[in-house]
Design a protein around this motif. Structure first.
Motif, PDB file in Angstrom:
ATOM      1  N   UNK A  38       0.832  -1.201   0.000  1.00  0.00           N
ATOM      2  CA  UNK A  38       0.000   0.000   0.000  1.00  0.00           C
ATOM      3  C   UNK A  38       0.864   1.247   0.000  1.00  0.00           C
ATOM      4  N   UNK A  39       0.271   2.358  -0.409  1.00  0.00           N
ATOM      5  CA  UNK A  39       1.013   3.589  -0.568  1.00  0.00           C
ATOM      6  C   UNK A  39       1.544   4.182   0.724  1.00  0.00           C
ATOM      7  N   UNK A  40       1.019   3.753   1.887  1.00  0.00           N
ATOM      8  CA  UNK A  40       1.529   4.255   3.160  1.00  0.00           C
ATOM      9  C   UNK A  40       2.451   3.270   3.853  1.00  0.00           C
ATOM     10  N   UNK A  41       2.862   2.217   3.145  1.00  0.00           N
ATOM     11  CA  UNK A  41       3.775   1.224   3.709  1.00  0.00           C
ATOM     12  C   UNK A  41       5.218   1.549   3.342  1.00  0.00           C
ATOM     13  N   UNK A  42       6.136   1.078   4.167  1.00  0.00           N
ATOM     14  CA  UNK A  42       7.564   1.238   3.920  1.00  0.00           C
ATOM     15  C   UNK A  42       8.198  -0.143   3.805  1.00  0.00           C
ATOM     16  N   UNK A  43       8.491  -0.610   2.597  1.00  0.00           N
ATOM     17  CA  UNK A  43       9.086  -1.941   2.452  1.00  0.00           C
ATOM     18  C   UNK A  43      10.559  -1.944   2.855  1.00  0.00           C
ATOM     19  N   UNK A  44      10.962  -2.973   3.571  1.00  0.00           N
ATOM     20  CA  UNK A  44      12.366  -3.161   3.881  1.00  0.00           C
ATOM     21  C   UNK A  44      13.145  -3.440   2.589  1.00  0.00           C
ATOM     22  N   UNK A  45      14.453  -3.115   2.541  1.00  0.00           N
ATOM     23  CA  UNK A  45      15.213  -3.276   1.292  1.00  0.00           C
ATOM     24  C   UNK A  45      15.183  -4.691   0.709  1.00  0.00           C
ATOM     25  N   UNK A  46      15.123  -5.707   1.552  1.00  0.00           N
ATOM     26  CA  UNK A  46      15.131  -7.089   1.059  1.00  0.00           C
ATOM     27  C   UNK A  46      13.725  -7.672   0.948  1.00  0.00           C
ATOM     28  N   UNK A  47      12.692  -6.828   1.022  1.00  0.00           N
ATOM     29  CA  UNK A  47      11.315  -7.322   1.014  1.00  0.00           C
ATOM     30  C   UNK A  47      11.030  -8.232  -0.177  1.00  0.00           C
ATOM     31  N   UNK A  48      11.268  -7.741  -1.378  1.00  0.00           N
ATOM     32  CA  UNK A  48      10.944  -8.534  -2.570  1.00  0.00           C
ATOM     33  C   UNK A  48      11.792  -9.803  -2.606  1.00  0.00           C
ATOM     34  N   UNK A  49      13.095  -9.684  -2.326  1.00  0.00           N
ATOM     35  CA  UNK A  49      13.967 -10.862  -2.322  1.00  0.00           C
ATOM     36  C   UNK A  49      13.444 -11.943  -1.390  1.00  0.00           C
ATOM     37  N   UNK A  50      13.135 -11.560  -0.162  1.00  0.00           N
ATOM     38  CA  UNK A  50      12.695 -12.547   0.838  1.00  0.00           C
ATOM     39  C   UNK A  50      11.333 -13.143   0.470  1.00  0.00           C
ATOM     40  N   UNK A  51      10.452 -12.325  -0.110  1.00  0.00           N
ATOM     41  CA  UNK A  51       9.139 -12.837  -0.484  1.00  0.00           C
ATOM     42  C   UNK A  51       9.239 -13.825  -1.636  1.00  0.00           C
ATOM     43  N   UNK A  52      10.042 -13.503  -2.646  1.00  0.00           N
ATOM     44  CA  UNK A  52      10.212 -14.417  -3.781  1.00  0.00           C
ATOM     45  C   UNK A  52      10.863 -15.714  -3.326  1.00  0.00           C
ATOM     46  N   UNK A  53      11.833 -15.595  -2.426  1.00  0.00           N
ATOM     47  CA  UNK A  53      12.467 -16.797  -1.874  1.00  0.00           C
ATOM     48  C   UNK A  53      11.434 -17.670  -1.171  1.00  0.00           C
ATOM     49  N   UNK A  54      10.519 -17.039  -0.408  1.00  0.00           N
ATOM     50  CA  UNK A  54       9.513 -17.799   0.334  1.00  0.00           C
ATOM     51  C   UNK A  54       8.505 -18.481  -0.586  1.00  0.00           C
ATOM     52  N   UNK A  55       8.345 -17.970  -1.804  1.00  0.00           N
ATOM     53  CA  UNK A  55       7.441 -18.635  -2.754  1.00  0.00           C
ATOM     54  C   UNK A  55       7.952 -20.006  -3.184  1.00  0.00           C
ATOM     55  N   UNK A  56       9.243 -20.221  -3.083  1.00  0.00           N
ATOM     56  CA  UNK A  56       9.826 -21.463  -3.626  1.00  0.00           C
ATOM     57  C   UNK A  56      10.578 -22.301  -2.602  1.00  0.00           C
ATOM     58  N   UNK A  57      10.820 -21.776  -1.402  1.00  0.00           N
ATOM     59  CA  UNK A  57      11.645 -22.468  -0.419  1.00  0.00           C
ATOM     60  C   UNK A  57      10.895 -22.621   0.901  1.00  0.00           C
ATOM     61  N   UNK A  58      10.839 -23.849   1.453  1.00  0.00           N
ATOM     62  CA  UNK A  58      11.483 -25.087   1.018  1.00  0.00           C
ATOM     63  C   UNK A  58      10.756 -25.795  -0.119  1.00  0.00           C
ATOM     64  N   UNK A  59       9.547 -25.380  -0.430  1.00  0.00           N
ATOM     65  CA  UNK A  59       8.794 -25.941  -1.548  1.00  0.00           C
ATOM     66  C   UNK A  59       7.983 -24.803  -2.158  1.00  0.00           C
ATOM     67  N   UNK A  60       7.525 -24.994  -3.362  1.00  0.00           N
ATOM     68  CA  UNK A  60       6.773 -23.941  -4.039  1.00  0.00           C
ATOM     69  C   UNK A  60       5.363 -23.830  -3.448  1.00  0.00           C
ATOM     70  N   UNK A  61       4.940 -22.587  -3.206  1.00  0.00           N
ATOM     71  CA  UNK A  61       3.568 -22.316  -2.795  1.00  0.00           C
ATOM     72  C   UNK A  61       2.985 -21.275  -3.749  1.00  0.00           C
ATOM     73  N   UNK A  62       1.660 -21.135  -3.719  1.00  0.00           N
ATOM     74  CA  UNK A  62       0.992 -20.203  -4.617  1.00  0.00           C
ATOM     75  C   UNK A  62       1.089 -18.764  -4.148  1.00  0.00           C
ATOM     76  N   UNK A  63       1.064 -18.566  -2.837  1.00  0.00           N
ATOM     77  CA  UNK A  63       0.977 -17.211  -2.306  1.00  0.00           C
ATOM     78  C   UNK A  63       1.738 -17.090  -1.000  1.00  0.00           C
TER      79      UNK A  63
END
Length: 299
Positions: free
Chosen positions: A84-109
């Motif tokens: 959201x427009x009033x949120x402040x994402x941490x610098x590694x936010x996208x990296x950690x989220x993409x990693x969580x989509x596939x590790x330890x197994x792939x999930x949808x969300x």
């Protein structure tokens, strides 16, 4: 990877959010940010970085879920992240989220952590303490209620395509409707505590009341679409009373939650009672309205 940010006004907060996205550790060439202006009265153009990864799309006021759907239609990232427009994402936010989509197994969300921020380092008002204790229990949402708030939600585009976009008719809880629809279709979900965005706590009762009313009405509308009867809303209304009783017991056991001062705790109690009354009134009104609507006409 497409990051989607719906917004209406709030240029100053948006500027901070987009600055955080510009500094992500995720590979620059793979990141695409779509900001959807849902009928702002402010001019948001100056809040968007002069960076070819960022796009500003405008639409007439239609609601945040319609705005997210607009962004989905105008982007093609394999992964879609929402904040959201009033949120402040941490610098590694996208990296950690993409990693969580596939590790330890792939999930949808994936639903990442939403951490509250305050005017000072800790909650100093009853409203801030309420937000600290009840604002965004993302882990419970993901693990028990099968959704993630869109302040921090990341999903494969293929999963979105399989179950469809957000229900744009909902003013609130469109994230819950989507996540639970994904779960019913067999989609898997994971909580990702390392994928962090920060969200400012609401500072006043008026701000909190607007949120609570919107969320309660969203839950009401979602339940009506699912065909729930008046008794369901009556149970929700009664549940607000029982939550007040449980809160009282909890405070007797722990007199200073989150290390707050006695004055802050007293303010929290007042806010909690008002919050339960507000939400209970929405559900009680829904039960009454639906009872009247479904009653047979008198002779």
């Amino acid at each position: 990877m497409t990051v989607i940010v719906p917004v209406r006004d709030g240029a100053q907060a948006l500027r901070g959010c987009l600055a955080g996205l510009a500094e992500q550790t995720y590979p620059r060439e793979l990141l695409d940010v779509v900001v959807v202006d849902d009928g702002s009265t402010e001019d948001l153009r100056d809040a968007v970085p002069a960076d070819d990864r960022f796009r500003l799309v405008r639409q007439d006021p239609a609601g945040s879920y319609a705005a997210r759907n607009t962004a989905l239609e105008r982007s093609d990232g394999t992964v879609c992240a929402f904040t959201d427009g009033d949120c402040l994402p941490e610098p590694a936010w996208v990296d950690r989220a993409v990693e969580a989509l596939t590790t330890p197994s792939r999930v949808d969300m994936v639903g990442g952590a939403v951490q509250m921020t305050y005017a000072r380092d800790v909650p100093t008002t009853g409203t801030e303490l309420y937000e600290a204790l009840h604002g965004f229990p993302q882990e419970r949402y993901v693990r028990s209620e099968h959704f993630a708030v869109t302040a921090n939600m990341v999903v494969w585009r293929a999963s979105l395509d399989r179950v469809g976009p957000f229900d744009a008719r909902l003013r609130s809880r469109g994230d819950a409707e989507f996540g639970q629809r994904l779960a019913r279709a067999g989609g898997s979900q994971r909580y990702a505590p390392a994928a962090v965005v920060r969200h400012p706590a609401r500072a006043t009762w008026a701000e909190l009341a607007e949120k609570l009313r919107r969320v309660s009405e969203g839950r009401r509308d979602q339940a009506r679409q699912a065909g729930e009867r008046p008794a369901f809303f009556a149970r929700l209304a009664v549940g607000q009373v029982s939550m007040t009783a449980r809160m009282a017991v909890s405070l007797l056991r722990e007199t200073r939650p989150a290390g707050a001062s006695p004055g802050t705790v007293a303010g929290y109690v007042a806010v909690f009672v008002r919050a339960r009354a507000l939400q209970g009134s929405v559900y009680a009104r829904a039960a009454l309205e639906d009872t009247v609507r479904n009653s047979p006409p008198r002779d």
